[in-house]
Design a protein around this motif. Structure first.
Motif, short mmCIF file in Angstrom:
data_model
loop_
_atom_site.label_atom_id
_atom_site.label_comp_id
_atom_site.label_asym_id
_atom_site.label_seq_id
_atom_site.Cartn_x
_atom_site.Cartn_y
_atom_site.Cartn_z
N GLU A 76 15.93 0.28 0.76
CA GLU A 76 15.83 0.97 -0.53
C GLU A 76 17.11 0.91 -1.35
N THR A 77 18.22 0.47 -0.75
CA THR A 77 19.45 0.30 -1.52
C THR A 77 19.46 -1.06 -2.23
N ASN A 107 18.38 -6.02 -11.44
CA ASN A 107 17.54 -5.37 -12.46
C ASN A 107 16.29 -6.16 -12.82
N PHE A 154 8.40 -5.08 -7.26
CA PHE A 154 9.72 -4.58 -6.86
C PHE A 154 10.73 -4.84 -7.96
N GLN A 155 11.79 -4.03 -7.97
CA GLN A 155 12.93 -4.28 -8.84
C GLN A 155 14.16 -4.47 -7.96
N GLU A 187 12.51 -7.74 -12.05
CA GLU A 187 11.35 -7.39 -11.23
C GLU A 187 10.68 -8.65 -10.72
N LEU A 206 17.94 -4.16 -7.06
CA LEU A 206 18.92 -3.14 -7.42
C LEU A 206 20.36 -3.62 -7.35
N VAL A 235 8.30 -0.53 -7.44
CA VAL A 235 7.98 0.01 -8.76
C VAL A 235 6.50 0.35 -8.88
N TYR A 273 11.36 -1.90 3.51
CA TYR A 273 12.43 -2.64 2.85
C TYR A 273 13.66 -1.75 2.74
N VAL A 295 16.26 -2.98 -3.03
CA VAL A 295 15.10 -3.12 -3.91
C VAL A 295 14.36 -1.80 -4.03
N GLU A 296 13.67 -1.65 -5.14
CA GLU A 296 12.86 -0.45 -5.38
C GLU A 296 11.41 -0.89 -5.59
#
Length: 126
Positions: free
Chosen positions: A57-58, A34, A93-94, A36, A96, A63, A55, A60-61
């Motif tokens: 996607e599971t 969680n 990025f965040q 960033e 996850l 943002v 990247y 990092v997201e």
């Protein structure tokens, strides 16, 4: 008077979690779920080139992405009448979930397969 105090507290807390951006792919990014983090790379979109991120996607997201010209250079370019020039691309990025992953950024024309540069950042998420 109360409004000033609230704004000052908001600004202070907004900056508290900000770490320096990662610019060196040889430096492992250590973060927590969680949290960033930001990767920055030199860029010059006036040439048509740009950084594209790939990247897991599971893990990092992405943002936010943005491009900025350093403030000092903006004024200098205006004074000298220079159009274009380089700046910096920011990728926020965040994290996850916990684990190890890689973020690869390629510098290329959006319509071509071949890239001019490629940078890979290792991310450890706790």
């Amino acid at each position: 008077r109360d409004r000033v105090a609230v704004v000052a507290i908001f600004l202070a807390t907004g900056c508290a979690g900000e770490d320096k951006p990662y610019t060196n792919p040889e430096q492992t990014i250590s973060t927590s779920v969680n949290q960033e983090f930001v990767i920055t790379l030199a860029s010059n979109p006036t040439t048509g080139y740009g950084w594209q991120a790939s990247y897991d996607e599971t893990m990092v997201e992405l943002v936010e992405t943005r491009y900025e010209i350093p403030e000092m250079e903006k004024h200098e370019r205006v004074k000298q009448g220079i159009v274009g020039g380089g700046g910096v691309e920011y990728f926020r990025f965040q994290a996850l979930k916990a684990g190890k992953t890689e973020i690869t950024l390629v510098y290329k024309y959006p319509w071509e397969e071949e890239s001019l540069y490629q940078e890979a950042f290792t991310v450890n998420i706790k």
